[in-house]
Write a protein that holds these residues in place. Structure first.
Motif, PDB file in Angstrom:
ATOM      1  N   LEU A  10       0.939  -0.810   0.389  1.00  0.00           N
ATOM      2  CA  LEU A  10       0.161   0.046  -0.023  1.00  0.00           C
ATOM      3  C   LEU A  10       0.660   1.550  -0.072  1.00  0.00           C
ATOM      4  CD1 LEU A  10      -2.996   1.067   0.041  1.00  0.00           C
ATOM      5  CD2 LEU A  10      -2.132   1.022   2.282  1.00  0.00           C
ATOM      6  N   ILE A  11       0.585   1.977  -1.307  1.00  0.00           N
ATOM      7  CA  ILE A  11       1.158   3.400  -0.784  1.00  0.00           C
ATOM      8  C   ILE A  11       0.336   4.194  -0.924  1.00  0.00           C
ATOM      9  CG2 ILE A  11       2.971   4.899  -2.707  1.00  0.00           C
ATOM     10  CD1 ILE A  11       4.183   1.535  -2.103  1.00  0.00           C
ATOM     11  N   VAL A  12       1.177   5.270   0.131  1.00  0.00           N
ATOM     12  CA  VAL A  12      -0.306   6.480   0.745  1.00  0.00           C
ATOM     13  C   VAL A  12       1.197   7.841   0.199  1.00  0.00           C
ATOM     14  CG1 VAL A  12      -0.320   7.916   2.704  1.00  0.00           C
ATOM     15  CG2 VAL A  12      -0.498   5.243   2.293  1.00  0.00           C
ATOM     16  N   GLY A  13       0.079   8.724  -1.100  1.00  0.00           N
ATOM     17  CA  GLY A  13       0.505   8.950  -1.546  1.00  0.00           C
ATOM     18  C   GLY A  13       0.689   8.916  -3.347  1.00  0.00           C
ATOM     19  N   SER A  14       1.316  10.126  -3.890  1.00  0.00           N
ATOM     20  CA  SER A  14       1.284   9.937  -5.481  1.00  0.00           C
ATOM     21  C   SER A  14       1.831  10.690  -5.648  1.00  0.00           C
ATOM     22  CB  SER A  14      -0.436   9.918  -6.244  1.00  0.00           C
ATOM     23  OG  SER A  14      -0.857  11.492  -5.637  1.00  0.00           O
ATOM     24  N   GLY A  15       3.228  10.907  -4.872  1.00  0.00           N
ATOM     25  CA  GLY A  15       4.300  12.406  -5.612  1.00  0.00           C
ATOM     26  C   GLY A  15       5.133  10.857  -6.763  1.00  0.00           C
ATOM     27  N   ALA A  16       5.746  12.193  -6.923  1.00  0.00           N
ATOM     28  CA  ALA A  16       7.009  10.953  -7.547  1.00  0.00           C
ATOM     29  C   ALA A  16       7.943  10.333  -7.099  1.00  0.00           C
ATOM     30  CB  ALA A  16       8.864  11.526  -8.438  1.00  0.00           C
ATOM     31  N   SER A  48       6.327  21.045  -9.318  1.00  0.00           N
ATOM     32  CA  SER A  48       7.537  21.118  -9.219  1.00  0.00           C
ATOM     33  C   SER A  48       7.894  21.096 -10.956  1.00  0.00           C
ATOM     34  CB  SER A  48       8.226  20.297  -8.969  1.00  0.00           C
ATOM     35  OG  SER A  48       8.493  18.774  -9.107  1.00  0.00           O
ATOM     36  N   GLY A  49       9.446  21.792 -10.448  1.00  0.00           N
ATOM     37  CA  GLY A  49      10.496  21.837 -12.458  1.00  0.00           C
ATOM     38  C   GLY A  49      11.370  20.627 -12.331  1.00  0.00           C
ATOM     39  N   GLY A  50      10.885  19.417 -11.571  1.00  0.00           N
ATOM     40  CA  GLY A  50      11.215  17.292 -11.739  1.00  0.00           C
ATOM     41  C   GLY A  50      12.353  17.623 -11.796  1.00  0.00           C
ATOM     42  N   GLY A  51      13.263  18.210 -10.956  1.00  0.00           N
ATOM     43  CA  GLY A  51      14.428  18.088 -11.780  1.00  0.00           C
ATOM     44  C   GLY A  51      14.699  17.316  -9.624  1.00  0.00           C
ATOM     45  N   ILE A  52      16.547  16.303 -10.060  1.00  0.00           N
ATOM     46  CA  ILE A  52      16.682  15.373  -9.613  1.00  0.00           C
ATOM     47  C   ILE A  52      18.888  15.264  -9.031  1.00  0.00           C
ATOM     48  CG2 ILE A  52      15.174  13.405  -9.332  1.00  0.00           C
ATOM     49  CD1 ILE A  52      16.073  12.027 -11.051  1.00  0.00           C
ATOM     50  N   LEU A 546      13.582  15.618  -4.997  1.00  0.00           N
ATOM     51  CA  LEU A 546      13.023  14.709  -5.108  1.00  0.00           C
ATOM     52  C   LEU A 546      13.893  13.758  -5.987  1.00  0.00           C
ATOM     53  CD1 LEU A 546      11.180  16.586  -8.863  1.00  0.00           C
ATOM     54  CD2 LEU A 546       9.699  15.269  -6.220  1.00  0.00           C
ATOM     55  N   GLY A 547      15.289  13.908  -5.992  1.00  0.00           N
ATOM     56  CA  GLY A 547      16.463  12.237  -5.866  1.00  0.00           C
ATOM     57  C   GLY A 547      16.150  11.568  -5.103  1.00  0.00           C
TER      58      GLY A 547
END
Length: 565
Positions: A10-16, A48-52, A546-547
């Motif tokens: 079970l994953i709680v949260g749907s971000g990256a 976000s800008g999606g940078g990692i 995000l990284g």
């Protein structure tokens, strides 16, 4: 135990981070369910800008810029807090590039290693580029399932043109500095948006996905192929304790409580607590504008943090956040992060004494830390808010938050006019800002003298590679310096804000949640801003949120389903 539904993970949260964990578990053959508190999926990651920030990637090596992982470890170790163990840093450094290769293979995210400098160039192990990775291409929403796009979090207004048209990093450069041929290229972008029929008649949303929306779109497309359900408007109520281990969770779904069993683990990826007034007041001492301080999305209220603490989970560095200078526009539900503006010529930042106090071109977290000093030290002049001051040349050429260059002042929205000051002289502007007139005029005069010489003797603006990243290459001898000398003059408040909290649950090198005594809470993992960051109080480079979220999501899911190498 009795459950309304049982899954493996079970994953709680749907971000990256959550979607990487879900995809990793699904690729490993697990039955996975993702739940999301809000009505839209994607979390702050999508805005976000999606940078990692990924040391030692194969993409960097392919670009002729191989990295040394020991250097990267030393760099983080020097910057992070003492209570972050070496094992956690090592896990990140050794696995981040592995995660990126895997994500590229299974989700085709389109990352590129770029010459984007680390934020602390004076620290041993720093590099002047190729650890920050950004998404260079775009995808069209027609490549996704219709329902997935329809319920996807939109890009932040600060990460899109006019708050509507999604753009790539190279397109922001075109709009900022207008090199030869820029109008033709930007015209294509805008034409593509306006000619997207019949969708344009139905919605203003851009179906061309870039930056954070491209990352999330790519992950969701891959996840949908595995038929992994994502339940929206499904908040976490509590975790189910079974003999000291987590066996699942109680959630609200479609108006009723449901008990979801998770035989292999619950991975909490629900973001930080920056939008929870009580938790913010108790922990983030110094940033108490609770309604408007954060640039994150509104659902980050710490529900999963509270649930895990009820089971005895340990916490670390709850006073830490990803600090940032922000613009606050009346009526908007979040602050706008200031990234490029402060490094552009013909502008300065002053505190409430009318003086400069910092290299304006610093990375936003470092700038935010300097603003925070005055909140915690009453002997310093107040810096929250500060004033971002610029002249007519800046106004004509560059954006300032939502203020678009070239648009006549008369056409600015009423909400912008509520916060933007305009005056014919620096003296009049000082009076409007309510700062000491003589002090402010002396500050401007000294800055202008240094700007004409191209050298900031006070704070070194433009000396570091990162400073020059957002400078205007047409301005010489220092791309970040230009005198504030041509009226009319403008000022807009610059507030201390954040893009999320960075303290949270204590986890190990696989994202497993720990108790104060060092024992593990079986079956429970935490990643992203919900977990205490491996970076401690620091922000080593663009993508330091995000990284780690994606890397520890990869590791946590692999551990849960038994597929880690």
């Amino acid at each position: 135990m009795n459950f309304d539904r049982s899954v493996d993970v079970l994953i709680v949260g749907s971000g990256a981070g959550g979607l990487v964990a879900a995809l990793r578990a699904a690729e490993g053959g697990a039955d996975v369910l993702v739940i999301e508190k809000g009505s839209l999926w994607g979390g702050t990651s999508a805005t976000s800008g999606g940078g990692i920030w990924i040391p030692g990637s194969s993409l960097a090596a392919a670009a002729g810029q191989p990295d040394d992982l020991d250097d990267a470890f030393g760099y983080i170790r020097a910057l992070t807090s003492d209570n972050v163990p070496d094992s956690q840093i090592r896990a990140y450094v050794d696995n981040a590039h592995v995660m990126l290769d895997w994500v590229e293979r299974v989700a085709h995210t389109g990352y590129q290693a770029l010459p984007y400098p680390d934020y602390y160039p004076e620290t041993a192990g720093a590099r002047e580029g190729f650890r920050t990775h950004l998404i260079g291409d775009s995808m069209h929403a027609s490549d996704m399932e219709d329902a997935s796009f329809a319920t996807m979090q939109s890009a932040s207004p600060a990460a899109s043109l006019w708050g509507r048209i999604n753009w790539k990093l190279d397109e922001t450069y075109l709009a900022l500095f207008r090199p030869k041929g820029w109008m033709k290229q930007m015209g294509k972008v805008m034409l593509g948006y306006w000619l997207d029929f019949p969708h344009r008649l139905k919605s203003p949303r851009d179906r061309r996905l870039t930056l954070g929306t491209k990352l999330l779109g790519s992950l969701r497309k891959a996840l949908d192929k595995h038929k992994v359900p994502v339940w929206l408007e499904t908040p976490l109520v509590s975790l189910i304790d079974h003999g000291g281990e987590v066996a699942g969770a109680v959630v609200m779904h479609e108006g009723r409580e449901m008990r979801i069993g998770a035989t292999k683990g619950v991975i909490l990826a629900a973001g930080g607590f920056e939008r929870n007034p009580d938790l913010r007041r108790d922990n983030l001492h110094g940033s108490l504008d609770l309604a408007h301080a954060s640039g994150s999305q509104e659902n980050n209220t710490g529900d999963a943090l509270v649930a895990a603490r009820e089971l005895g989970a340990a916490t670390r560095n709850l006073d830490a956040a990803w600090w940032a200078p922000t613009f606050r526009i009346p009526g908007e539900d979040r602050s706008r992060l200031s990234t490029t503006e402060r490094a552009l010529p013909y502008s300065i930042v002053v505190d409430q004494s009318g003086r400069r106090y910092v290299n304006e071109a610093l990375a936003y977290h470092r700038f935010g830390e300097v603003m925070l000093e005055s909140v915690r030290n009453p002997d310093l002049p107040k810096r929250d808010p500060s004033w971002f001051v610029f002249d007519s040349r800046y106004r004509d050429r560059y954006p300032a938050g939502p203020i678009i260059p070239g648009m006549p002042d008369a056409l600015l929205t009423g909400t912008i006019k509520q916060v933007l000051l305009k005056a014919d002289s620096t003296r009049e502007l000082a009076e409007m800002m309510q700062v000491p007139v003589d002090v402010f005029e002396a500050t401007v005069d000294r800055f202008n003298t240094m700007a004409e010489a191209g050298k900031d003797d006070d704070f070194g603006r433009g000396n570091a590679a990162y400073d020059r990243l957002y400078g205007d290459p047409r301005v010489t001898p220092n791309a970040t310096l230009g005198s504030v000398a041509e009226g009319p003059f403008y000022a807009i408040p610059l507030h201390l804000g954040d893009i999320g909290t960075s303290g949270g649950l204590v986890t190990d090198d696989r994202g497993r949640v720990m108790r104060d005594d060092g024992s593990r809470i079986g079956g429970l993992y935490a990643i992203g801003n919900l977990a205490a960051s491996v970076m401690g109080y620091s922000y080593p480079g663009a993508g330091s949120t995000l990284g780690p979220a994606m890397t520890f999501g990869y590791l946590a899911a692999g551990d849960a389903v038994g597929i880690n190498s």
